[in-house]
Write an enzyme that holds these catalytic residues in place. Sequence first.
Site, PDB file in Angstrom:
ATOM      1  N   GLY B 132       3.342 -50.433  14.660  1.00 20.44           N
ATOM      2  CA  GLY B 132       4.585 -50.703  14.036  1.00 20.44           C
ATOM      3  C   GLY B 132       4.951 -51.344  12.706  1.00 20.44           C
ATOM      4  CE1 TYR B 133       0.589 -52.327  10.846  1.00 18.12           C
ATOM      5  CE2 TYR B 133      -0.171 -51.508   8.476  1.00 18.12           C
ATOM      6  CZ  TYR B 133      -0.523 -52.454   9.766  1.00 18.12           C
ATOM      7  OH  TYR B 133      -1.768 -52.895   9.486  1.00 18.12           O
ATOM      8  CD  GLU B 254      -2.668 -45.745   9.224  1.00 16.89           C
ATOM      9  OE1 GLU B 254      -2.298 -47.098   9.009  1.00 16.89           O
ATOM     10  OE2 GLU B 254      -1.870 -44.942   9.405  1.00 16.89           O
TER      11      GLU B 254
HETATM   12  C1  LIG Z   1       3.050 -37.899  10.921  1.00 21.23           C
HETATM   13  C2  LIG Z   1       3.457 -39.440  10.360  1.00 21.23           C
HETATM   14  C3  LIG Z   1       3.083 -40.130  11.159  1.00 21.23           C
HETATM   15  C4  LIG Z   1       3.309 -41.633  10.929  1.00 21.23           C
HETATM   16  N1  LIG Z   1       2.758 -42.712  11.935  1.00 21.23           N
HETATM   17  C5  LIG Z   1       3.434 -44.052  11.577  1.00 21.23           C
HETATM   18  C6  LIG Z   1       3.040 -44.801  12.635  1.00 21.23           C
HETATM   19  O1  LIG Z   1       2.189 -44.727  13.585  1.00 21.23           O
HETATM   20  N2  LIG Z   1       3.376 -46.103  12.403  1.00 21.23           N
HETATM   21  C7  LIG Z   1       3.990 -46.407  11.036  1.00 21.23           C
HETATM   22  O2  LIG Z   1       4.344 -47.786  10.776  1.00 21.23           O
HETATM   23  N3  LIG Z   1       4.170 -45.626  10.181  1.00 21.23           N
HETATM   24  C8  LIG Z   1       3.930 -44.304  10.386  1.00 21.23           C
HETATM   25  N4  LIG Z   1       4.122 -43.177   9.501  1.00 21.23           N
HETATM   26  C9  LIG Z   1       4.701 -43.599   8.179  1.00 21.23           C
HETATM   27  C10 LIG Z   1       4.216 -43.265   6.973  1.00 21.23           C
HETATM   28  O3  LIG Z   1       3.485 -44.632   6.758  1.00 21.23           O
HETATM   29  C11 LIG Z   1       5.127 -43.444   5.791  1.00 21.23           C
HETATM   30  O4  LIG Z   1       5.921 -42.092   6.045  1.00 21.23           O
HETATM   31  C12 LIG Z   1       4.449 -43.497   4.507  1.00 21.23           C
HETATM   32  O5  LIG Z   1       4.184 -44.823   4.265  1.00 21.23           O
HETATM   33  C13 LIG Z   1       5.446 -43.120   3.364  1.00 21.23           C
HETATM   34  O6  LIG Z   1       6.616 -43.781   3.435  1.00 21.23           O
HETATM   35  P1  LIG Z   1       8.106 -43.073   3.455  1.00 21.23           P
HETATM   36  O7  LIG Z   1       8.051 -41.966   4.618  1.00 21.23           O
HETATM   37  O8  LIG Z   1       9.273 -44.047   3.467  1.00 21.23           O
HETATM   38  O9  LIG Z   1       8.082 -42.361   2.061  1.00 21.23           O
HETATM   39  P2  LIG Z   1       8.861 -42.904   0.466  1.00 21.23           P
HETATM   40  O10 LIG Z   1       8.034 -44.360   0.327  1.00 21.23           O
HETATM   41  O11 LIG Z   1      10.301 -43.085   0.653  1.00 21.23           O
HETATM   42  O12 LIG Z   1       8.092 -42.224  -0.502  1.00 21.23           O
HETATM   43  C14 LIG Z   1       8.888 -40.980  -0.867  1.00 21.23           C
HETATM   44  C15 LIG Z   1       8.163 -40.352  -1.973  1.00 21.23           C
HETATM   45  O13 LIG Z   1       8.060 -41.342  -3.131  1.00 21.23           O
HETATM   46  C16 LIG Z   1       6.509 -41.375  -3.728  1.00 21.23           C
HETATM   47  N5  LIG Z   1       6.513 -42.642  -3.972  1.00 21.23           N
HETATM   48  C17 LIG Z   1       7.136 -43.944  -3.522  1.00 21.23           C
HETATM   49  N6  LIG Z   1       6.518 -45.146  -3.994  1.00 21.23           N
HETATM   50  C18 LIG Z   1       5.922 -44.535  -5.250  1.00 21.23           C
HETATM   51  C19 LIG Z   1       5.135 -45.354  -6.248  1.00 21.23           C
HETATM   52  N7  LIG Z   1       5.254 -46.749  -6.282  1.00 21.23           N
HETATM   53  N8  LIG Z   1       4.636 -44.563  -7.148  1.00 21.23           N
HETATM   54  C20 LIG Z   1       4.751 -43.161  -6.954  1.00 21.23           C
HETATM   55  N9  LIG Z   1       5.259 -42.400  -6.102  1.00 21.23           N
HETATM   56  C21 LIG Z   1       5.825 -43.148  -4.936  1.00 21.23           C
HETATM   57  C22 LIG Z   1       5.961 -41.108  -2.433  1.00 21.23           C
HETATM   58  O14 LIG Z   1       4.589 -40.907  -2.649  1.00 21.23           O
HETATM   59  C23 LIG Z   1       6.631 -39.864  -1.791  1.00 21.23           C
HETATM   60  O15 LIG Z   1       6.067 -38.856  -2.532  1.00 21.23           O
HETATM   61  C24 LIG Z   1       3.940 -41.811   9.762  1.00 21.23           C
HETATM   62  C25 LIG Z   1       4.170 -40.715   8.742  1.00 21.23           C
HETATM   63  C26 LIG Z   1       3.725 -39.681   9.318  1.00 21.23           C
HETATM   64  C27 LIG Z   1       4.425 -38.476   8.252  1.00 21.23           C
END
Ligand SMILES: Cc1cc2nc3c(=O)[nH]c(=O)nc-3n(C[C@H](O)[C@H](O)[C@H](O)COP(=O)(O)OP(=O)(O)OC[C@H]3O[C@@H](n4cnc5c(N)ncnc54)[C@H](O)[C@@H]3O)c2cc1C
Lengths: 379, 393
Positions: B132-133, B254
């Site tokens: 849960g992150y 991870e």
């Molecule tokens: C299949 C799958 C399983 C997952 N499982 C888990 C889980 O079990 N538990 C959990 O907690 N999370 C989980 N996640 C979540 C995952 O960790 C997040 O999706 C990820 O950290 C990206 O966050 P976001 O989706 O909010 O994208 P955003 O942070 O909104 O990013 C959108 C875009 O902006 C870019 N971006 C954002 N910030 C910057 C920056 N500073 N510089 C340049 N580019 C940037 C990103 O690279 C991306 O291309 C899962 C995701 C997927 C797809």
Amino acid sequence: MPLYYDDDQAMLAETAQQFMGEEGAIPKQLRHWRDRDCKDGFGHGLWKQFAEMGFTGMLVGEDDGGLGMGHVEAGIVLEQIGRNLTPSPFLSSSVLAATALKHGGDDVRGRWLPGLIEGEKVYAVAIDEGAKHRPETIACRAEKSGNGFKLSGKKDFVVYGASSEMIVVAARTSGSDSDTDGVTLFAVPQDASGMSHDSVRLVDSSMASHVTFDGVELDGDAVIGEVDGGREVLNAMLMAGRVGAAAEGVGVAQGAMDMTVDYLKQRKQFGKLIGEFQALQHRAAHLYSEVEIARAVTIKAAQLLDGGSEKADLMASVAKAKVAKAAGLAVKEGVQMHGGIGMTDEYDIGLYMKRDRALQEFLGDQYYHAGRVAEMSGY
Amino acid sequence: MPDLESFRAETREWLEANCPPEMRKPVKDEGDIYWGGRNATFKNDAQKAWFEACRDKGYTVPEWPKEYGGAGLSPAEGKVLRQEMAKIGARPPLSSFGIWMLGPALLHFGTEGQKQRFLNEIARGEIRWCQGYSEPGSGSDLVSMQTFGEDMGDHWVVNGQKIWTSYADEADWIFCLVRTDKQNKYQGITFMLFDMAAGGVTTKPIKLISGNSPFCETFFDDVSVPKSYGEDCPGYVGEINRGWDVAKYLLGHEREMISGAGGGDRTAAIGAAMKRNAGELDPVLRAELAQFDVDALAYTAMGEKFLDELKVGKAHPAQPNMMKYAGTELNKRRHELMMAAGGSRALEWESEETGGGKPSRNWLRTKANSIEGGTSEVMLNVISKRILDLPGA
Ligand SMILES: Cc1cc2nc3c(=O)[nH]c(=O)nc-3n(C[C@H](O)[C@H](O)[C@H](O)COP(=O)(O)OP(=O)(O)OC[C@H]3O[C@@H](n4cnc5c(N)ncnc54)[C@H](O)[C@@H]3O)c2cc1C
């Protein structure tokens, strides 16, 4: 075996880094000889120092007076050569020619190895015929003549050929040009009559010859290994040379990358260090990961080669191709991220680009080796 | 090393005797993976036998200490076991977030009581964990997360929402980042452990573009999280308000896992298999495959080097980020090429011949590789900052 340097290798790396960083540095060697239009393209004094360091004969067996080390160790030295763009006949003489000579009989080894180990002599290898590396085809011919052979044909890209006391030549002694069998390796002394060099300076300031053999008379004892059985020795040479060239390329890549990352931390535009721009950060970070991977596969290939693994040939090609990609990226990004100053002769980054270009071609470029990987994998 | 060679021989013998032939075939899809947990079922007897043999030998987590359910193997022995398993194509007997993520964090930050309890449960496949992150407003910028735990003395009352929680609907427990100090961004997060069956926890599956629903929205509505589960066994890892350190440490593991550094399918060369499937390859596709295979084989060596160095503390601490970046970008490319070589057959979404659309579903799934666990862009940011030391990164 873990895929990192053991204690002895780590110590050698430190020694080589220090030595090359001081004695082999760009102003002291590459620029020094280049700016004096030196016809050798390298310094014989440094070659002597290589001998004192034990580098010249590091791959030669202890029974023959060498250090009996492996390709991981040779790669350690070559990485530092690459990093400092140190012009030297090490790759040609101490890796390629030495690998061939190791396959020779007592006479051949006794005649040529001591001079190499002592840093008195420099050897070259003549493999390519044409502008691209295609060692599958060998047209250069040695016909039987009396007790020896008569060698005719042409070779290209013979690095430091005109400055060498001896050239290892891959020639055909039977069969047709593209046969696997029927190849023989010869140790051709520089003073052999009928051999002529068209020596040219290359883009990286190294020297290479187009060599013509016009009925060069050779004794039977010029043969390295077996008559008609030279392909195996040639392949051993090629593997060693490719892994060595890859290691040098890793050094070139690392050197160019280090310069570039440093520059990102110094140059200011728009009131900021250019290294603060994410567009550049990401390209630098991508480059870092490519260079790391290139180094890993190069050490892997060297370990496989030292272990006599049957995978060594495949991984030598993987390493040569991967390093070409990574080093090519390093020098191109390097020049671009330096802006105008990157285009100046005064600044070193362009020297990395030039050396990389020459190394790319040496013993097969990335396209040749990727093709080889496909073939060896069955497609 | 004679010891290592005798270990290799023993291992070979043990695998021969204990790894059923069905477990030596490549994992085709999620269903072939055994995740363990309270409600776990085995797909077949072979899967069960293989899991149980490994569990009893400590081989679900071979390098963990024996007292926590592992086999106490040295790094060198662990490598031998991996090599021998790879040689016969043995599947992992148990996969889980407990093994890849929580376990390493507990080994590093946990109390003895936590290790005794949770590590053994993980090693024996008894409890399945989820992570849960992420929250709707906090993805890449994870530290901005808002889920809040109100301190009630011996417990917290947690309210908020997580998202993209993989397998939340199947997991038994969750390791969860909860804000416990609103004033302090980095030092105001606690790394809590609690049961998903607790009152107030609900999950809602989200469907992926691959058609599967492996992740969820997870809601916490006045969930009571105890501060202690018994003697020397707190309900949180590390210190209260210092969960960010644990969270980051766990992310390293991870990322290492997602990178595919351990070898296997993700990093293997594919050209030869594509030719077998496709017959003649277009020359340009063949060239692309050859370029891919160069990169894949080189990356495999990188994985080996990385793990070897990691085990003896020689790897740069931020290197898992580089591995994740390179490994996931490679895996995406791999599936692009497999789709190209597969042609129209690979487009089939439900056919029997494609095992229910595996090529296309797997291809789509890989697009998440460079998002989950931190995006490629974030990996590049971290490399810039922590490895290259670039300004303002
Ligand atoms: C299949 C799958 C399983 C997952 N499982 C888990 C889980 O079990 N538990 C959990 O907690 N999370 C989980 N996640 C979540 C995952 O960790 C997040 O999706 C990820 O950290 C990206 O966050 P976001 O989706 O909010 O994208 P955003 O942070 O909104 O990013 C959108 C875009 O902006 C870019 N971006 C954002 N910030 C910057 C920056 N500073 N510089 C340049 N580019 C940037 C990103 O690279 C991306 O291309 C899962 C995701 C997927 C797809």
